[in-house]
Motif scaffolding. Structure first.
Motif, PDB file in Angstrom:
ATOM      1  N   MET A   1       0.829  -1.210   0.000  1.00  0.00           N
ATOM      2  CA  MET A   1       0.000   0.000   0.000  1.00  0.00           C
ATOM      3  C   MET A   1       0.864   1.261   0.000  1.00  0.00           C
ATOM      4  O   MET A   1       1.804   1.373   0.788  1.00  0.00           O
ATOM      5  CB  MET A   1      -0.891  -0.011   1.239  1.00  0.00           C
ATOM      6  CG  MET A   1      -1.835   1.151   1.303  1.00  0.00           C
ATOM      7  SD  MET A   1      -2.932   0.936   2.705  1.00  0.00           S
ATOM      8  CE  MET A   1      -3.278   2.635   3.068  1.00  0.00           C
ATOM      9  N   PRO A   2       0.552   2.217  -0.870  1.00  0.00           N
ATOM     10  CA  PRO A   2       1.308   3.472  -0.854  1.00  0.00           C
ATOM     11  C   PRO A   2       0.915   4.331   0.344  1.00  0.00           C
ATOM     12  O   PRO A   2      -0.131   4.127   0.949  1.00  0.00           O
ATOM     13  CB  PRO A   2       0.890   4.153  -2.163  1.00  0.00           C
ATOM     14  CG  PRO A   2      -0.469   3.611  -2.440  1.00  0.00           C
ATOM     15  CD  PRO A   2      -0.471   2.197  -1.913  1.00  0.00           C
ATOM     16  N   ALA A   3       1.735   5.281   0.678  1.00  0.00           N
ATOM     17  CA  ALA A   3       1.445   6.212   1.769  1.00  0.00           C
ATOM     18  C   ALA A   3       0.492   7.290   1.272  1.00  0.00           C
ATOM     19  O   ALA A   3       0.676   7.845   0.198  1.00  0.00           O
ATOM     20  CB  ALA A   3       2.735   6.846   2.265  1.00  0.00           C
ATOM     21  N   TYR A   4      -0.532   7.558   2.064  1.00  0.00           N
ATOM     22  CA  TYR A   4      -1.464   8.635   1.739  1.00  0.00           C
ATOM     23  C   TYR A   4      -1.321   9.795   2.721  1.00  0.00           C
ATOM     24  O   TYR A   4      -2.196  10.626   2.827  1.00  0.00           O
ATOM     25  CB  TYR A   4      -2.907   8.124   1.742  1.00  0.00           C
ATOM     26  CG  TYR A   4      -3.184   7.247   0.556  1.00  0.00           C
ATOM     27  CD1 TYR A   4      -3.499   7.800  -0.673  1.00  0.00           C
ATOM     28  CD2 TYR A   4      -3.096   5.866   0.658  1.00  0.00           C
ATOM     29  CE1 TYR A   4      -3.740   6.999  -1.771  1.00  0.00           C
ATOM     30  CE2 TYR A   4      -3.337   5.055  -0.432  1.00  0.00           C
ATOM     31  CZ  TYR A   4      -3.656   5.633  -1.639  1.00  0.00           C
ATOM     32  OH  TYR A   4      -3.886   4.835  -2.727  1.00  0.00           O
ATOM     33  N   GLY A   5      -0.203   9.832   3.423  1.00  0.00           N
ATOM     34  CA  GLY A   5       0.097  10.918   4.342  1.00  0.00           C
ATOM     35  C   GLY A   5       1.146  11.812   3.728  1.00  0.00           C
ATOM     36  O   GLY A   5       1.220  11.965   2.515  1.00  0.00           O
ATOM     37  N   VAL A   6       1.983  12.358   4.555  1.00  0.00           N
ATOM     38  CA  VAL A   6       3.036  13.242   4.087  1.00  0.00           C
ATOM     39  C   VAL A   6       4.365  12.669   4.574  1.00  0.00           C
ATOM     40  O   VAL A   6       4.928  13.142   5.542  1.00  0.00           O
ATOM     41  CB  VAL A   6       2.832  14.681   4.602  1.00  0.00           C
ATOM     42  CG1 VAL A   6       3.841  15.617   3.990  1.00  0.00           C
ATOM     43  CG2 VAL A   6       1.438  15.164   4.303  1.00  0.00           C
ATOM     44  N   PRO A   7       4.865  11.631   3.932  1.00  0.00           N
ATOM     45  CA  PRO A   7       6.123  11.057   4.401  1.00  0.00           C
ATOM     46  C   PRO A   7       7.305  11.966   4.105  1.00  0.00           C
ATOM     47  O   PRO A   7       7.389  12.538   3.031  1.00  0.00           O
ATOM     48  CB  PRO A   7       6.229   9.745   3.620  1.00  0.00           C
ATOM     49  CG  PRO A   7       5.388   9.966   2.411  1.00  0.00           C
ATOM     50  CD  PRO A   7       4.324  10.951   2.781  1.00  0.00           C
ATOM     51  N   GLN A   8       8.182  12.121   5.060  1.00  0.00           N
ATOM     52  CA  GLN A   8       9.410  12.894   4.942  1.00  0.00           C
ATOM     53  C   GLN A   8       9.182  14.311   4.434  1.00  0.00           C
ATOM     54  O   GLN A   8       9.969  14.849   3.675  1.00  0.00           O
ATOM     55  CB  GLN A   8      10.412  12.166   4.040  1.00  0.00           C
ATOM     56  CG  GLN A   8      10.872  10.870   4.643  1.00  0.00           C
ATOM     57  CD  GLN A   8      10.853   9.752   3.638  1.00  0.00           C
ATOM     58  OE1 GLN A   8      10.639   9.968   2.457  1.00  0.00           O
ATOM     59  NE2 GLN A   8      11.060   8.548   4.104  1.00  0.00           N
ATOM     60  N   GLY A   9       8.071  14.906   4.809  1.00  0.00           N
ATOM     61  CA  GLY A   9       7.825  16.297   4.485  1.00  0.00           C
ATOM     62  C   GLY A   9       7.454  16.582   3.040  1.00  0.00           C
ATOM     63  O   GLY A   9       7.293  17.713   2.662  1.00  0.00           O
ATOM     64  N   LYS A  10       7.343  15.563   2.215  1.00  0.00           N
ATOM     65  CA  LYS A  10       6.978  15.779   0.813  1.00  0.00           C
ATOM     66  C   LYS A  10       5.491  15.492   0.668  1.00  0.00           C
ATOM     67  O   LYS A  10       4.981  14.511   1.173  1.00  0.00           O
ATOM     68  CB  LYS A  10       7.779  14.843  -0.090  1.00  0.00           C
ATOM     69  CG  LYS A  10       9.264  15.081   0.004  1.00  0.00           C
ATOM     70  CD  LYS A  10      10.010  14.040  -0.778  1.00  0.00           C
ATOM     71  CE  LYS A  10      11.497  14.223  -0.571  1.00  0.00           C
ATOM     72  NZ  LYS A  10      12.247  13.111  -1.097  1.00  0.00           N
ATOM     73  N   ARG A  11       4.797  16.322  -0.053  1.00  0.00           N
ATOM     74  CA  ARG A  11       3.359  16.144  -0.221  1.00  0.00           C
ATOM     75  C   ARG A  11       3.069  15.786  -1.667  1.00  0.00           C
ATOM     76  O   ARG A  11       3.549  16.430  -2.581  1.00  0.00           O
ATOM     77  CB  ARG A  11       2.635  17.415   0.166  1.00  0.00           C
ATOM     78  CG  ARG A  11       1.154  17.230   0.235  1.00  0.00           C
ATOM     79  CD  ARG A  11       0.516  18.283   1.118  1.00  0.00           C
ATOM     80  NE  ARG A  11      -0.908  18.239   0.964  1.00  0.00           N
ATOM     81  CZ  ARG A  11      -1.689  17.458   1.689  1.00  0.00           C
ATOM     82  NH1 ARG A  11      -1.192  16.699   2.605  1.00  0.00           N
ATOM     83  NH2 ARG A  11      -2.985  17.450   1.498  1.00  0.00           N
ATOM     84  N   GLY A  12       2.276  14.758  -1.842  1.00  0.00           N
ATOM     85  CA  GLY A  12       1.901  14.308  -3.175  1.00  0.00           C
ATOM     86  C   GLY A  12       0.462  14.663  -3.485  1.00  0.00           C
ATOM     87  O   GLY A  12      -0.281  15.129  -2.629  1.00  0.00           O
TER      88      GLY A  12
END
Length: 181
Positions: A136-147
């Protein structure tokens, strides 16, 4: 006559020359803190956050003991249902049964399983949404990067409310409807 022309020409050029001097930009380039610039100053000890939800966790394991700060109201569950259908249903199925065309190929789990409903904490589910898992991909903000597919903190908690408090009801209703047909 010639001296008057020189003086007149010099007088006309003075405003242009004055604008080129360093003092013409002092108001713009004065020492100040511009928005979104530099490091944020930490809040004083014992300060109370206003309108925020604490979410500083390192990974999904650290999120496990977190409690959902958003009450599981019908409005929150409905918002979570909408977000679930947009972001989660492609892999987990519309009712969380893991019955989508993709789920068999990637190994998406059934969220209406008793293990998920009874043993996984709301914090663990939130952490999984935030940081992702093996597939599952991350739907948060990992490592300060926003998608572009990221859910904000509050939206993730609404999805957790739906998974823990509304998903089983929707799955049961869909099962009854399918049996009646």
């Amino acid at each position: 006559m010639r001296l008057k022309s020189v003086i007149a020409a010099a007088a006309l050029m003075m405003p242009a020359a004055a604008m080129a001097w360093p003092w013409s930009t002092d108001m713009m380039n004065q020492p100040n803190i511009k928005p979104q610039e530099g490091e944020m100053i930490p809040f004083p000890e014992r300060s109370i956050p206003v309108g925020g939800i604490p979410t500083q966790v390192a990974d999904r394991e650290a999120a496990k003991p977190m409690k959902n700060p958003i009450e599981a109201t019908p409005k929150s569950i409905a918002q979570g249902r909408t977000l679930f259908k947009i972001y989660c249903a492609a892999c987990h199925g519309l009712t969380g049964a893991g019955d989508s065309p993709v789920s068999g190929k990637i190994g998406a789990i059934a969220l209406n399983d008793s293990y998920v409903q009874e043993n996984l904490t709301e914090g663990w589910v939130w952490g999984t949404i935030t940081f992702g898992s093996y597939v599952m991909p991350a739907y948060g903000v990992p490592q300060g990067k926003r998608g572009s597919n990221d859910l904000n903190v509050e939206e993730r908690w609404h999805v957790v409310n739906y998974v823990k408090h509304g998903l089983m009801k929707d799955h049961a209703a869909a099962t009854r409807t399918a049996a009646a047909e």
